[in-house]
Motif scaffolding. Structure first.
Motif, PDB file in Angstrom:
ATOM      1  N   PRO A 133      64.680  65.138  -3.987  1.00 46.42           N
ATOM      2  CA  PRO A 133      63.263  65.835  -3.302  1.00 46.42           C
ATOM      3  C   PRO A 133      61.911  66.000  -3.430  1.00 46.42           C
ATOM      4  O   PRO A 133      61.328  65.863  -3.385  1.00 46.42           O
ATOM      5  CB  PRO A 133      63.285  66.923  -2.240  1.00 46.42           C
ATOM      6  N   THR A 134      62.029  66.541  -5.482  1.00 47.55           N
ATOM      7  CA  THR A 134      61.095  66.666  -5.804  1.00 47.55           C
ATOM      8  C   THR A 134      60.287  65.905  -6.325  1.00 47.55           C
ATOM      9  O   THR A 134      60.550  64.672  -6.628  1.00 47.55           O
ATOM     10  CB  THR A 134      61.438  67.942  -7.337  1.00 47.55           C
TER      11      THR A 134
ATOM     12  N   TYR B 274      69.802  69.185   7.456  1.00 48.04           N
ATOM     13  CA  TYR B 274      68.550  69.904   7.645  1.00 48.04           C
ATOM     14  C   TYR B 274      68.843  70.441   9.799  1.00 48.04           C
ATOM     15  O   TYR B 274      68.072  71.733   9.189  1.00 48.04           O
ATOM     16  CB  TYR B 274      67.580  69.423   6.929  1.00 48.04           C
TER      17      TYR B 274
ATOM     18  N   ALA C  97      59.285  65.535   2.002  1.00 48.26           N
ATOM     19  CA  ALA C  97      59.994  65.541   0.396  1.00 48.26           C
ATOM     20  C   ALA C  97      61.402  65.423   1.009  1.00 48.26           C
ATOM     21  O   ALA C  97      62.067  65.090   0.142  1.00 48.26           O
ATOM     22  CB  ALA C  97      60.359  67.027   0.199  1.00 48.26           C
ATOM     23  N   ARG C  98      62.002  65.935   2.277  1.00 45.48           N
ATOM     24  CA  ARG C  98      62.682  65.888   2.515  1.00 45.48           C
ATOM     25  C   ARG C  98      63.476  64.358   2.944  1.00 45.48           C
ATOM     26  O   ARG C  98      64.250  63.660   2.226  1.00 45.48           O
ATOM     27  CB  ARG C  98      63.817  66.663   3.652  1.00 45.48           C
TER      28      ARG C  98
ATOM     29  N   MET D 109      64.368  61.359   0.504  1.00 44.71           N
ATOM     30  CA  MET D 109      65.139  61.164   0.381  1.00 44.71           C
ATOM     31  C   MET D 109      66.559  60.005   0.941  1.00 44.71           C
ATOM     32  O   MET D 109      67.408  60.080   0.275  1.00 44.71           O
ATOM     33  CB  MET D 109      66.683  62.415  -0.235  1.00 44.71           C
TER      34      MET D 109
ATOM     35  N   MET E 166      66.854  75.771  -1.617  1.00 44.99           N
ATOM     36  CA  MET E 166      67.237  74.782  -1.725  1.00 44.99           C
ATOM     37  C   MET E 166      65.634  73.415  -2.429  1.00 44.99           C
ATOM     38  O   MET E 166      64.806  74.162  -2.069  1.00 44.99           O
ATOM     39  CB  MET E 166      67.572  73.575  -0.354  1.00 44.99           C
ATOM     40  N   GLU E 167      65.840  72.745  -3.152  1.00 50.42           N
ATOM     41  CA  GLU E 167      64.625  71.896  -3.854  1.00 50.42           C
ATOM     42  C   GLU E 167      63.792  71.392  -2.973  1.00 50.42           C
ATOM     43  O   GLU E 167      62.578  71.656  -2.612  1.00 50.42           O
ATOM     44  CB  GLU E 167      65.119  71.424  -5.410  1.00 50.42           C
ATOM     45  N   SER E 168      64.700  71.171  -2.010  1.00 49.75           N
ATOM     46  CA  SER E 168      63.461  70.550  -1.144  1.00 49.75           C
ATOM     47  C   SER E 168      62.599  71.275  -0.058  1.00 49.75           C
ATOM     48  O   SER E 168      61.943  71.178  -0.044  1.00 49.75           O
ATOM     49  CB  SER E 168      64.220  69.868   0.720  1.00 49.75           C
ATOM     50  N   THR E 169      62.987  72.956   0.357  1.00 49.98           N
ATOM     51  CA  THR E 169      61.987  73.558   0.250  1.00 49.98           C
ATOM     52  C   THR E 169      61.105  74.216   0.062  1.00 49.98           C
ATOM     53  O   THR E 169      59.689  74.216   0.186  1.00 49.98           O
ATOM     54  CB  THR E 169      63.262  75.132   0.572  1.00 49.98           C
TER      55      THR E 169
ATOM     56  N   ALA F 225      59.037  71.309  -2.638  1.00 49.09           N
ATOM     57  CA  ALA F 225      59.645  69.954  -2.940  1.00 49.09           C
ATOM     58  C   ALA F 225      57.735  70.313  -2.535  1.00 49.09           C
ATOM     59  O   ALA F 225      57.643  69.684  -4.116  1.00 49.09           O
ATOM     60  CB  ALA F 225      59.979  69.435  -2.449  1.00 49.09           C
ATOM     61  N   GLU F 226      57.171  70.323  -1.512  1.00 44.96           N
ATOM     62  CA  GLU F 226      55.666  69.853  -1.645  1.00 44.96           C
ATOM     63  C   GLU F 226      54.773  70.875  -2.133  1.00 44.96           C
ATOM     64  O   GLU F 226      53.805  69.957  -2.633  1.00 44.96           O
ATOM     65  CB  GLU F 226      55.372  69.573   0.281  1.00 44.96           C
TER      66      GLU F 226
END
Lengths: 258, 258
Positions: free
Chosen positions: A75-76, A107, A116-117, A120, B182-185, B187-188
């Protein structure tokens, strides 16, 4: 024209090129493919730069029956594999409803589905999802390209899902003969054995362990009979140069016998 | 036009593509180059097939200031790197008298210099030898191509010899911030930090250990000040998403401070 039962691997990852991370996906994928008679023809590692990924995909897609990519589907901001694959294949990116459902379940609620999620759940149009039992976000297949995660545990589970879809070839059998000779001692006679066996590929791999040089001779073939005969010849060659002073061991992989 | 302080690595080796051997030369070379401010732009693994090696050399030579090759310089039939390099560079292969002397000393007498061993004293015309303190047979530099052994211990000693010759760039400093988010947490917000720092490359690398997903954020820059500031922002971001429940650690490489 590409060979049937062939594959190439494109590793998308600054972390490999910076030296931070040791790639372990290559041997895992190579072994799984070899068991199914699919030959890995090339591996490339490229940085997280769209232009470089697109260029590599253009070159690699024509080289083999299957292209596998690892990395860059998270997601990054540095996860740019999907946009690069879509560009290379000249396809629009679409939100996949099934992928969105998977993420919703992972989630837990709609308000957790941040942009961001949701990124994916976006794939090139026409992609077929590959499940990710570890962290939700799927990989996918589009045309002859399989887009997989970079985290080994996730990549491995995605690969397990994909393998039954691939066209099986004739599995490559292999025997390994290890000894403590220098490879130059047997080089000429080993070449003569190679010359006698068109259908066996004989590789000679020196190593340096505990201060001693040693050698593994690896024989690979789809033909068990030829493999068997060539292995016996290598074994005899090593013994003939060796007397009783050197340890000789044979390790067999696949179904090769000797 | 190629970037200064850039390199590509060509790994010549069926044993890597078959899955038998885990390549460990890539991270070693990448780290040694990074310490000297030389960026590894691409890695390719190709089989022991002359045509494929020549093709890769043609493509890679124009891509970077330096090309390193590993593997295929031994005495056996499957060692075809020198013939391939000579072909790619359109140079004749010559017997190097210094290389012959080295082999003579290593093997002890003229009658031990079999044709297989003498093969290792042959190099493309104009090559400058790179010593091999482990097993005698040298590597070499020809134009912008450094031809090294594949056995890690030997490759490493050859690389140590070469490194002082290379044009030093500005070393890349890096900090790693590891957490169990988690990277999605993040990401933004991580993307926003990236947007503020042109001269810092921020990578986000999830991992899966002991059944838990975790994350390393790696910041790399030639500029210590920017690296310091961006690292603090990442640290604060993780804390803000995290409260007291998650472990946060920072590991610094090179001269990066935080």
């Amino acid at each position: 024209m590409t060979d049937n039962h062939s594959a190439v691997l494109l590793i998308i990852g600054n972390e490999i090129l910076s030296g931070r991370t040791q790639d372990t996906n290559t041997p895992w994928i190579a072994n799984k493919l070899a068991e199914r008679g699919i030959r890995l023809l090339e591996v490339r590692v490229v940085p997280d730069i769209e232009e470089r990924i697109v260029e590599a995909l253009h070159e690699l897609r024509g080289k083999a029956q299957y292209v596998f990519t690892t990395g860059g589907i998270g997601p990054t901001h540095d996860d740019i594999t999907t946009q690069s694959v879509a560009k290379a294949l000249n396809l629009p990116i679409v939100l996949d409803p099934k992928a969105k459902d998977v993420l919703l379940e992972f989630y837990g609620s709609q308000d957790q589905l941040t942009s961001a999620r949701l990124k994916m759940a976006h794939v090139p149009s026409g992609a077929v999802l590959v499940p990710n039992p570890v962290s939700g976000a799927p990989g996918y297949r589009i045309e002859n390209v399989f887009v997989l995660a970079g985290v080994p545990r996730i990549m491995q589970s995605m690969l397990d899902h994909i393998l039954p879809e691939l066209q099986f070839g004739v599995p490559i059998l292999s025997n390994t003969v290890t000894c403590n000779l220098m490879e130059s001692t047997i080089a000429e006679k080993l070449a003569k054995i190679q010359d006698c066996y068109d259908d066996v590929e004989i590789g000679s791999y020196p190593h340096f362990r505990s201060g001693e040089l040693g050698l593994s001779v690896v024989l690979r073939s789809p033909e068990n009979d030829s493999l068997h005969k060539a292995t016996i010849e290598v074994f005899d060659l090593i013994k003939s140069c060796d007397g009783k002073t050197h340890a000789v061991s044979i390790k067999s992989h696949g179904e090769g016998t000797f």
